[in-house]
Design a protein around this motif. Structure first.
Motif, short mmCIF file in Angstrom:
data_model
loop_
_atom_site.label_atom_id
_atom_site.label_comp_id
_atom_site.label_asym_id
_atom_site.label_seq_id
_atom_site.Cartn_x
_atom_site.Cartn_y
_atom_site.Cartn_z
N ASN A 111 27.80 19.88 6.43
CA ASN A 111 28.46 18.19 7.24
C ASN A 111 28.17 17.23 6.49
OD1 ASN A 111 29.90 19.33 9.49
ND2 ASN A 111 28.04 19.15 10.23
N LEU A 112 27.36 17.52 5.73
CA LEU A 112 26.92 16.17 4.61
C LEU A 112 26.34 16.71 3.23
CD1 LEU A 112 25.40 13.59 4.29
CD2 LEU A 112 23.46 13.93 4.89
N GLY A 113 26.41 17.70 2.81
CA GLY A 113 26.64 18.60 1.53
C GLY A 113 28.12 17.96 1.06
N ASN A 167 13.88 9.53 -0.89
CA ASN A 167 14.32 9.65 0.15
C ASN A 167 15.74 8.65 0.30
OD1 ASN A 167 12.36 11.27 0.70
ND2 ASN A 167 10.58 10.18 0.28
N VAL A 168 16.74 9.60 1.20
CA VAL A 168 17.27 8.55 1.69
C VAL A 168 17.99 8.89 3.32
CG1 VAL A 168 20.50 7.89 1.40
CG2 VAL A 168 19.37 8.98 -0.32
N ASP A 169 17.55 7.23 4.02
CA ASP A 169 18.27 7.27 5.20
C ASP A 169 18.98 6.77 5.68
OD1 ASP A 169 17.44 8.08 8.13
OD2 ASP A 169 15.30 7.74 6.99
N LEU A 170 20.37 7.24 6.51
CA LEU A 170 21.35 6.39 6.76
C LEU A 170 20.18 5.41 8.17
CD1 LEU A 170 24.33 8.18 5.83
CD2 LEU A 170 22.78 6.54 4.32
N THR A 171 20.09 6.36 9.07
CA THR A 171 19.23 5.86 10.42
C THR A 171 18.58 4.56 10.04
OG1 THR A 171 19.56 7.81 11.14
CG2 THR A 171 17.96 6.60 11.90
N THR A 175 20.28 18.27 0.55
CA THR A 175 20.70 18.35 2.03
C THR A 175 21.06 19.43 2.88
OG1 THR A 175 23.21 18.81 1.23
CG2 THR A 175 22.97 16.86 1.52
N VAL A 176 19.63 20.40 2.95
CA VAL A 176 19.70 21.75 3.82
C VAL A 176 19.08 20.63 4.87
CG1 VAL A 176 19.19 23.41 2.14
CG2 VAL A 176 17.69 21.76 2.79
N PRO A 177 18.97 21.99 6.31
CA PRO A 177 18.32 21.37 7.45
C PRO A 177 16.93 21.02 7.15
CG PRO A 177 19.57 23.32 7.33
CD PRO A 177 19.34 22.91 6.76
N PHE A 196 24.99 24.95 -3.83
CA PHE A 196 24.09 26.18 -3.11
C PHE A 196 24.00 26.06 -2.13
CE2 PHE A 196 22.87 25.19 -7.26
CZ PHE A 196 22.56 26.63 -8.17
N ASP A 197 24.17 27.48 -1.52
CA ASP A 197 24.15 27.41 -0.29
C ASP A 197 24.12 28.95 0.92
OD1 ASP A 197 25.39 25.88 2.92
OD2 ASP A 197 24.49 27.72 3.48
N VAL A 198 23.45 29.23 1.63
CA VAL A 198 23.00 30.75 2.16
C VAL A 198 24.23 31.66 3.00
CG1 VAL A 198 20.84 30.57 2.01
CG2 VAL A 198 21.91 29.48 4.11
N1 LIG Z 1 19.65 10.76 4.92
C1 LIG Z 1 20.07 10.56 5.94
O1 LIG Z 1 21.14 9.40 6.39
C2 LIG Z 1 20.95 11.83 6.65
C3 LIG Z 1 22.31 11.74 7.05
C4 LIG Z 1 22.26 13.09 8.32
C5 LIG Z 1 21.93 14.24 7.94
N2 LIG Z 1 20.76 14.66 7.57
C6 LIG Z 1 20.66 15.22 7.17
O2 LIG Z 1 21.17 15.79 6.00
C7 LIG Z 1 20.68 17.75 6.02
C8 LIG Z 1 21.77 18.21 6.16
O3 LIG Z 1 22.80 18.09 7.10
P1 LIG Z 1 24.51 18.48 8.00
O4 LIG Z 1 24.51 18.11 8.72
O5 LIG Z 1 24.72 18.35 6.60
O6 LIG Z 1 23.48 19.81 8.10
P2 LIG Z 1 24.76 21.41 8.29
O7 LIG Z 1 23.80 21.89 9.14
O8 LIG Z 1 25.89 20.56 8.52
O9 LIG Z 1 24.35 22.28 6.78
C9 LIG Z 1 23.62 22.37 6.20
C10 LIG Z 1 23.71 23.21 4.87
O10 LIG Z 1 22.60 23.44 4.49
C11 LIG Z 1 23.13 25.50 4.51
N3 LIG Z 1 21.23 26.22 4.58
C12 LIG Z 1 20.55 26.41 4.81
N4 LIG Z 1 19.63 26.79 4.38
C13 LIG Z 1 19.65 26.75 3.75
C14 LIG Z 1 19.10 26.97 2.68
N5 LIG Z 1 17.58 27.47 3.01
N6 LIG Z 1 19.14 27.12 1.06
C15 LIG Z 1 20.11 26.30 0.47
N7 LIG Z 1 21.09 26.35 2.02
C16 LIG Z 1 21.54 26.45 2.91
C17 LIG Z 1 23.73 25.58 5.68
O11 LIG Z 1 23.72 27.19 6.19
C18 LIG Z 1 24.74 24.48 5.42
O12 LIG Z 1 26.03 24.94 4.91
C19 LIG Z 1 19.13 17.58 7.26
O13 LIG Z 1 18.37 18.26 7.20
C20 LIG Z 1 19.46 16.13 7.88
O14 LIG Z 1 18.70 16.04 8.45
C21 LIG Z 1 20.48 12.75 6.84
#
Ligand SMILES: NC(=O)c1ccc[n+]([C@@H]2O[C@H](COP(=O)([O-])OP(=O)(O)OC[C@H]3O[C@@H](n4cnc5c(N)ncnc54)[C@H](O)[C@@H]3O)[C@@H](O)[C@H]2O)c1
Length: 211
Positions: A93-95, A191-195, A152-154, A115-117
């Motif tokens: 989502n974020l990526g 670090n970017v933290d919207l919360t 932007t991975v989990p 890059f993604d998996v």
């Molecule tokens: N900083 C902020 O303000 C903020 C806001 C929202 C989300 N986040 C964080 O951003 C991250 C992503 O959130 P999201 O909602 O986009 O999650 P998401 O689950 O939609 O996306 C994660 C992506 O990472 C991929 N992925 C998983 N393992 C991987 C690996 N080893 N290498 C490469 N890609 C891999 C997944 O296939 C998926 O496409 C999370 O850690 C979330 O907590 C941060």
């Protein structure tokens, strides 16, 4: 690149000055005072004058600053002529949203590779950016001479990804995950933290009311 020993807070304000000066130049403005700049960028004029003073006497009393000269000067410091290629790891989502956002329009960076998996997304083009398998991370980073990565991975895989990025020679990580990454000294993490930002805003609104 020109090296300047400047405070971190000043360095953070440089891109903001640079963007605004760009707008001024586009609108045909030749000179600007620190007070006018202050109005636009919302830093007080004394801060602006102090920031600028780190780079030598750039302004003239009663005249202000020459917009083009100042912009060229900051552009050089910010290395604007060199387009930095950035990697993005994790096209969820974020990526996806970040891929959609054209960094290049307002900065000297562009996302060159993602890059993604997920098999369904690997080897596709998203928002004009190729998505590679994570298996190609090291080779693409080296081939494309990428220095910076957006993560932007989990959270549970973030450290693993950071280790691989560091080993591949990445020097900067923009970390969106909630995990605080452990990296070698030669890698810088932002670090970017919207919360957090939202909480801070709420705190100010609740505790200080009007400005
Ligand atoms: N900083 C902020 O303000 C903020 C806001 C929202 C989300 N986040 C964080 O951003 C991250 C992503 O959130 P999201 O909602 O986009 O999650 P998401 O689950 O939609 O996306 C994660 C992506 O990472 C991929 N992925 C998983 N393992 C991987 C690996 N080893 N290498 C490469 N890609 C891999 C997944 O296939 C998926 O496409 C999370 O850690 C979330 O907590 C941060």
């Amino acid at each position: 690149m020109v090296e300047h020993d400047i405070p971190k807070a000043t360095a953070k304000r440089l891109p903001i000055y640079y963007r605004y000066l760009n707008l001024l130049l586009d609108s045909g403005t030749v000179r600007v005072s620190s007070n006018e700049l202050s109005e636009a960028v919302k830093f007080d004029a004394a801060t602006i004058r102090r920031d600028f003073s780190y780079f030598g006497a750039l302004g003239k009393r009663g005249y202000g600053y020459d917009v083009e000269a100042l912009m060229n000067f900051f552009g050089e410091i910010l290395n604007q002529d060199t387009l930095a290629s950035v990697a993005l790891v994790g096209v969820g989502n974020l990526g996806q949203a970040l891929l959609n956002f054209n960094f290049h329009q307002s900065s000297n960076a562009r996302i060159a590779a993602a890059f993604d998996v997920k098999p369904e997304i690997i080897n596709t083009i998203q928002s004009g950016i190729p998505v590679y398998s994570l298996a190609d991370l090291e080779s693409q980073i080296m081939d494309q001479r990428i220095d910076v990565a957006i993560v932007t991975v989990p959270a549970d895989v973030a450290q693993d990804v950071a280790n691989r990025l560091a080993n591949a020679g990445i020097r900067g990580i923009l970390n969106f995950t909630p995990l605080r990454l452990d990296v070698p000294n030669n890698v810088r993490v932002q670090n970017v933290d919207l919360t957090n930002e939202l909480q801070t805003l709420l705190y100010f609104i609740n505790n200080f009311g009007d400005k």
